[in-house]
Enzyme design. Structure first.
Site, PDB file in Angstrom:
ATOM      1  N   ASP A 164      -4.337 -17.909   1.153  1.00 22.86           N
ATOM      2  CA  ASP A 164      -5.445 -18.573   0.725  1.00 22.86           C
ATOM      3  C   ASP A 164      -6.039 -19.625   1.498  1.00 22.86           C
ATOM      4  OD1 ASP A 164      -2.826 -19.480   0.220  1.00 22.86           O
ATOM      5  OD2 ASP A 164      -3.241 -20.526  -1.694  1.00 22.86           O
ATOM      6  N   ASP A 171     -12.003  -8.009   6.947  1.00 18.44           N
ATOM      7  CA  ASP A 171     -13.355  -7.708   6.649  1.00 18.44           C
ATOM      8  C   ASP A 171     -14.271  -9.024   6.453  1.00 18.44           C
ATOM      9  OD1 ASP A 171     -13.081  -5.028   6.476  1.00 18.44           O
ATOM     10  OD2 ASP A 171     -13.905  -4.757   4.196  1.00 18.44           O
ATOM     11  N   TYR A 211       0.868  -1.202   0.104  1.00 17.00           N
ATOM     12  CA  TYR A 211      -0.059  -0.017   0.021  1.00 17.00           C
ATOM     13  C   TYR A 211       0.844   1.237   0.059  1.00 17.00           C
ATOM     14  CZ  TYR A 211      -4.161  -2.586   0.886  1.00 17.00           C
ATOM     15  OH  TYR A 211      -5.298  -3.645   0.997  1.00 17.00           O
ATOM     16  N   LYS A 262       2.393 -15.234   2.428  1.00 14.42           N
ATOM     17  CA  LYS A 262       2.420 -15.957   1.073  1.00 14.42           C
ATOM     18  C   LYS A 262       3.862 -16.388   0.809  1.00 14.42           C
ATOM     19  CE  LYS A 262       0.126 -17.365  -2.693  1.00 14.42           C
ATOM     20  NZ  LYS A 262      -0.826 -18.554  -2.486  1.00 14.42           N
ATOM     21  N   ASP A 297      -6.057  -6.236   5.292  1.00 18.56           N
ATOM     22  CA  ASP A 297      -7.311  -5.570   5.081  1.00 18.56           C
ATOM     23  C   ASP A 297      -8.173  -6.525   4.585  1.00 18.56           C
ATOM     24  OD1 ASP A 297      -8.833  -3.560   4.002  1.00 18.56           O
ATOM     25  OD2 ASP A 297      -7.562  -3.056   2.385  1.00 18.56           O
TER      26      ASP A 297
END
Ligand code: NAD
Length: 364
Positions: free
Chosen positions: A230, A258, A138, A198, A254
């Site tokens: 994943d 959620d 980001y 990852k 992020d």
């Protein structure tokens, strides 16, 4: 203990009022708390010409913790970006050095029907997502658009970003996750941190994994497991109760935070904390300013009341008082009190102030 109270816009002032009443009840029982108020968001823009006035930032910087309502008002959506209410949150994060976002996903058994998952999968869920907030892809440089320098599409227009994490950034979020797991273990949780990355594909993630493993050496009482993102996304809906504390970078956090919040089905119940060095923190509900119900006394104040409990635990060292609030919330839910957002269709509901009254009464 000095608390900067920033009510903000929309339902912000209504829900903050109830959280402060709950804290005042604890003050009456002996907790030393001082409140100082300041304008933020659209309200601040209207009164002072800026969503985060210097006086508000100054108050927040001096306080031991910030209790934040919500910002956002459709009347200001056409202002230039720097003056929009939501910029106040970004300004506070940056100026207070808040690098970690803590979001518990708790599903009280009484509200299990509000989740889109089967009650037996989520009933009693109580996990904590710790998301790094200031690094990762980001904010990594370089980023932008250019002509692709190589590869099968060399010379074509391309967009690119840079994923990067430095050792100190990973170390401080890892410490915070292990310390949070320790605090939760003292309250009966598993004492386990799942670090999500990852590492099978990304260099940044392999480095993240190595550093988290090194930091773990100082926390023999806490278990550490690593999980690919994943798989974590899958496990969160398959068997979410297997998690205790999840720590991850900005991008994965992020998305996963959620996902985790939706397990509980109700945004009006979800608190959050943004933490910096030395226990400094900003505490706010996960939801926004809900302009559609603002000023009508309908908003659920529990996310904000539970944010105040997190403030007592993480910034003010008052774990018992935090537990007292959480216990009081459980009790009012057991008594059957529901604001409209968590009520069964066609069941009766209470308003914002009545819910606040009930929590204050449950504190005794
Ligand atoms: P929202 O979270 O404000 O509302 C989404 C839906 O949830 C609405 O139907 C609302 O009525 C309901 N809701 C939210 N909180 C509730 C509560 N406590 N009790 C009962 N119902 C509740 O999201 P939105 O509508 O996308 O955004 C509205 C404004 O809030 C926008 O200006 C947005 O930018 C801002 N926002 C601010 C923050 C923040 O202050 N940190 C976070 C998200 C959105």
């Amino acid at each position: 203990m000095n608390i900067a109270v920033l009510p903000g816009d929309g339902i912000g002032p209504e829900i903050i009022e109830q959280a402060v009443r709950v804290l005042e009840r604890l003050r009456a029982k002996g907790l030393q708390l001082e409140f100082a108020y300041a304008d933020v968001g659209g309200t601040a823009y209207e009164r002072h010409g800026h969503p985060l006035p210097a006086a508000t930032l100054e108050l927040a910087s001096r306080a031991d913790a910030v209790l934040f309502g919500s910002v956002g008002d459709p009347r200001f959506d056409t202002l230039e970006r720097a003056l929009r209410p939501e910029q106040a949150i970004l300004g506070l994060r940056k100026n207070l050095g808040l690098f970690a976002n803590l979001r518990p996903a708790i599903l009280y058994p009484e509200l299990a029907q509000a989740s889109s998952l089967k009650a037996e999968v989520v009933s009693g869920l109580d996990i904590l997502i710790v998301r790094e907030l200031t690094g990762d892809i980001y904010f990594g440089q370089p980023r932008g658009r250019r002509s692709a320098p190589d590869g099968a599409f060399a010379g074509a227009d391309e967009g690119f970003d840079t994923m990067r994490y430095s050792r100190p950034e990973i170390e401080r979020i890892a410490h915070l996750a292990f310390q949070s797991a320790r605090k939760r273990k003292a309250a009966g949780h598993a004492g386990r941190v799942t670090s999500v990355d990852k590492a099978n594909v990304l260099e940044t993630s392999q480095f993240w994994r190595d550093v988290v493993t090194e930091v773990h050496a100082g926390y023999a009482d806490i278990e550490l497991e690593h999980m690919y993102v994943d798989n974590a996304a899958m496990q969160l809906v398959r068997a979410p109760k297997k998690f205790d504390v999840v720590v991850t970078g900005n991008l994965f956090g992020d998305i996963l935070s959620d996902e985790a919040s939706m397990l509980t089905g109700s945004i009006g119940m979800l608190p959050s904390a943004s933490l910096g060095e030395g226990g400094r923190g900003l505490y706010e509900p996960s939801h926004g300013s809900a302009p559609d119900i603002a000023g009508r006394g309908l908003a659920n104040p529990l996310a904000t009341i539970l944010s105040a409990a997190m403030m007592l635990r993480y910034s003010l060292g008052q774990a018992q008082a935090a537990q007292d609030i959480e216990q009081a919330v459980r009790q009012v839910l057991r008594q059957g009190l529901r604001t409209a957002d968590i009520a069964e269709p066609s069941a009766s509901s209470v308003g914002t102030a009545q819910m606040g009254d009930a929590v204050v009464a449950a504190l005794g």
